[in-house]
Design an enzyme around this catalytic site. Structure first.
Site, PDB file in Angstrom:
ATOM      1  N   CYS A  82       0.816  -1.206   0.000  1.00 10.57           N
ATOM      2  CA  CYS A  82       0.000   0.000   0.000  1.00 10.57           C
ATOM      3  C   CYS A  82       0.857   1.267   0.000  1.00 10.57           C
ATOM      4  O   CYS A  82       1.419   1.583  -1.053  1.00 10.57           O
ATOM      5  CB  CYS A  82      -1.021  -0.049   1.134  1.00 10.57           C
ATOM      6  SG  CYS A  82      -2.511   0.871   0.717  1.00 10.57           S
ATOM      7  N   HIS A 140      -4.031  -5.010   0.766  1.00 10.77           N
ATOM      8  CA  HIS A 140      -3.506  -5.399   2.088  1.00 10.77           C
ATOM      9  C   HIS A 140      -3.575  -6.900   2.293  1.00 10.77           C
ATOM     10  O   HIS A 140      -4.466  -7.413   2.961  1.00 10.77           O
ATOM     11  CB  HIS A 140      -4.278  -4.666   3.188  1.00 10.77           C
ATOM     12  CG  HIS A 140      -3.940  -3.233   3.244  1.00 10.77           C
ATOM     13  ND1 HIS A 140      -2.910  -2.740   4.018  1.00 10.77           N
ATOM     14  CD2 HIS A 140      -4.451  -2.172   2.576  1.00 10.77           C
ATOM     15  CE1 HIS A 140      -2.821  -1.444   3.830  1.00 10.77           C
ATOM     16  NE2 HIS A 140      -3.738  -1.078   2.963  1.00 10.77           N
ATOM     17  N   GLU A 199      -1.669  -8.593   4.173  1.00 11.21           N
ATOM     18  CA  GLU A 199      -1.316  -8.948   5.554  1.00 11.21           C
ATOM     19  C   GLU A 199      -2.543  -9.250   6.395  1.00 11.21           C
ATOM     20  O   GLU A 199      -2.514 -10.048   7.323  1.00 11.21           O
ATOM     21  CB  GLU A 199      -0.479  -7.827   6.194  1.00 11.21           C
ATOM     22  CG  GLU A 199      -1.235  -6.638   6.736  1.00 11.21           C
ATOM     23  CD  GLU A 199      -1.823  -5.710   5.650  1.00 11.21           C
ATOM     24  OE1 GLU A 199      -1.470  -5.872   4.461  1.00 11.21           O
ATOM     25  OE2 GLU A 199      -2.657  -4.851   6.011  1.00 11.21           O
TER      26      GLU A 199
END
Ligand SMILES: N[C@@H](CCC(=O)NCCCC(=O)O)C(=O)O
Length: 252
Positions: A111, A219, A221
């Site tokens: 990002c 994202h 993660e």
């Protein structure tokens, strides 16, 4: 052997202190899925000996952030639409990215991290992209629930034959979306790996990278343990970091 990955911290002010910090979600994904030890690098800028740092780590990960790269970093005047800033992070991440790419250390930019990668290599960023004709709203849903904010939001189109395609497969990948900025001018030396249907660049790679050097606008993660493409990305990063660490050990 547990490889070490440098993670550049954000600077935050709370409880009357100035903190260098990173969100737990990135650290957990690195530890649990990539199988590496994330180590925070304080945002101390050019006081850091980046060459020395890169001799002691096996990878670099750049997290997302609500803050934006200062537009002066890509030759544009600042406006309210570019805020909030974290100039200490800019001063640390941008030179670290250049040194990381030069050294061929595995790099995973997420990002804001992908936007930093683009700026570090000479590109520019557009802000408030949802106000542009034909561009969708890529901002997070308004919610107090993080799972809702990081929910899958749209599809991206992974280019056949790209680095990303070797990890997630080519074609459609569903991703979350929490950004109001995006790559405007693509930096020399970067290749587009995936785009949204409105043309927004959603993933890039370093064209002549010696190894893993990928940036994503979404994202992975957040759902790294449960979402297949997210898991694949962190596993691929971890494998690249382990290979780099083993080669570094053999060469020592
Ligand atoms: N601020 C930039 C970079 C996007 C980014 O890193 N988003 C993460 C935000 C996390 C959150 O909102 O909780 C942009 O907006 O493009």
């Amino acid at each position: 052997m547990q490889p070490i990955v440098a993670v550049v911290a954000d600077v935050r002010e709370f409880e009357k202190y100035r903190w260098h910090a990173a969100p737990d979600t990135y650290l957990e994904a690195a530890m649990t899925v990539a199988g590496v030890l994330p180590v925070l690098v304080p945002a101390l800028g050019e006081r850091i000996d980046f060459t020395n740092l890169l001799t002691r780590v096996d990878g670099v990960m750049l997290t997302g952030s609500k803050s934006n790269v200062h537009p002066q970093r890509y030759g544009q005047p600042a406006s309210a639409g570019h805020e909030p800033f974290d100039e200490a992070r800019d001063a640390t991440a941008l030179p670290l990215i250049r040194a990381t790419v030069e050294a061929g250390v595995p790099l995973f930019a997420i990002c804001r991290g992908m936007q930093e990668l683009n700026v570090a290599l000479g590109g520019s960023i557009a802000t408030e992209i949802q106000e542009q004709d034909g561009i969708d709203d890529h901002r997070a849903p308004v919610s107090d629930d993080q799972a809702e904010r990081f929910a899958i939001a749209h599809g991206v189109n992974v280019k056949p034959g790209s680095c990303m395609a070797s990890i997630t497969g080519a074609g459609r990948v569903d991703v979350n979306s929490l950004h109001r900025q995006a790559i405007d001018t693509l930096a020399p030396g970067l290749r587009i790996e995936a785009t949204a249907d409105d043309g927004t660049i959603e993933a890039v790679s370093v064209t002549d990278a010696k190894g893993f050097a990928i940036g994503v606008q979404w994202h992975p993660e957040y759902w790294a343990r449960t979402d297949t493409p997210s898991r694949a990305l962190f596993e691929a990063f971890g494998n690249a970091v382990r290979a780099y660490a083993e080669n570094r050990e053999l060469a020592a």
